[in-house]
Design a protein around this motif. Structure first.
Motif, short mmCIF file in Angstrom:
data_model
loop_
_atom_site.label_atom_id
_atom_site.label_comp_id
_atom_site.label_asym_id
_atom_site.label_seq_id
_atom_site.Cartn_x
_atom_site.Cartn_y
_atom_site.Cartn_z
N HIS A 1 13.55 10.05 -18.53
CA HIS A 1 13.89 8.30 -18.53
C HIS A 1 12.79 7.27 -17.53
O HIS A 1 12.38 5.99 -18.47
CB HIS A 1 15.22 7.48 -17.44
N VAL A 2 11.71 7.68 -16.30
CA VAL A 2 11.14 6.68 -16.52
C VAL A 2 9.91 6.47 -17.35
O VAL A 2 9.10 5.25 -17.86
CB VAL A 2 10.33 6.77 -14.61
N GLN A 3 9.93 7.64 -17.69
CA GLN A 3 8.32 7.91 -18.88
C GLN A 3 8.51 6.88 -19.89
O GLN A 3 7.99 6.44 -20.33
CB GLN A 3 8.12 9.16 -18.82
N THR A 4 9.70 6.85 -20.47
CA THR A 4 10.52 6.98 -21.54
C THR A 4 10.22 4.95 -20.90
O THR A 4 9.77 4.02 -22.78
CB THR A 4 11.43 6.98 -21.94
N LEU A 5 10.66 4.43 -19.90
CA LEU A 5 10.74 3.29 -20.45
C LEU A 5 9.17 2.33 -19.68
O LEU A 5 8.73 1.20 -20.82
CB LEU A 5 11.11 2.72 -18.29
N ARG A 6 8.27 3.23 -19.29
CA ARG A 6 6.96 2.89 -18.99
C ARG A 6 6.14 3.11 -20.94
O ARG A 6 5.48 2.33 -20.98
CB ARG A 6 6.38 4.13 -18.85
N ASP A 7 6.48 4.27 -21.67
CA ASP A 7 6.02 4.19 -22.66
C ASP A 7 5.76 3.00 -23.71
O ASP A 7 5.19 2.48 -24.72
CB ASP A 7 5.98 5.57 -23.28
N CYS A 8 7.41 1.97 -23.67
CA CYS A 8 7.91 1.87 -24.71
C CYS A 8 7.34 0.19 -23.78
O CYS A 8 6.57 -0.52 -24.53
CB CYS A 8 9.72 1.78 -23.91
N SER A 9 7.20 0.09 -22.39
CA SER A 9 6.45 -0.86 -22.10
C SER A 9 5.83 -1.82 -22.51
O SER A 9 4.68 -2.23 -22.94
CB SER A 9 6.64 -0.54 -20.08
#
Length: 110
Positions: A39-47
């Motif tokens: 989840h954190v990686q998904t948020l980081r990728d989106c960011s």
């Protein structure tokens, strides 16, 4: 295409970048499912994609449409993940960024 369409997309993209960064901190603080590496990686990728796409739009890169297409897909996926975890503010901002990207790509194709 109007400057308003471009500026709208840039504003939504940079807003999504900021919201995802904030959500990472919130999610890590909440723990559990919110703090999983995926989840954190998904948020980081989106960011990061939103930041890059916004910058590319701002400088009228020849790749801006293609990057916006990818960014819209990632924003949509991130919004769905955030919805499942009850992170509604993040989901809403990601969805708006995806819609702004779609509008930019549609206008650029004309």
């Amino acid at each position: 295409m109007t400057d308003l369409t471009i500026q709208n997309a840039i504003n939504h993209l940079l807003g999504c970048h900021r919201r995802c960064e904030h959500q990472i901190t919130e999610s890590l603080g909440r723990g559990g499912e919110h703090a999983t590496a995926r989840h954190v990686q998904t948020l980081r990728d989106c960011s990061e994609l939103c930041r890059v796409a916004g910058d590319m739009l701002d400088r009228n890169s020849e790749w801006d449409s293609r990057v916006c297409e990818l960014t819209a897909r990632v924003c949509t996926d991130t919004a769905e993940r955030c919805d499942r975890l009850g992170e509604t503010a993040c989901a809403s901002v990601c969805r708006a960024a995806a819609e702004a990207c779609h509008a930019f790509v549609s206008a650029a194709a004309v």
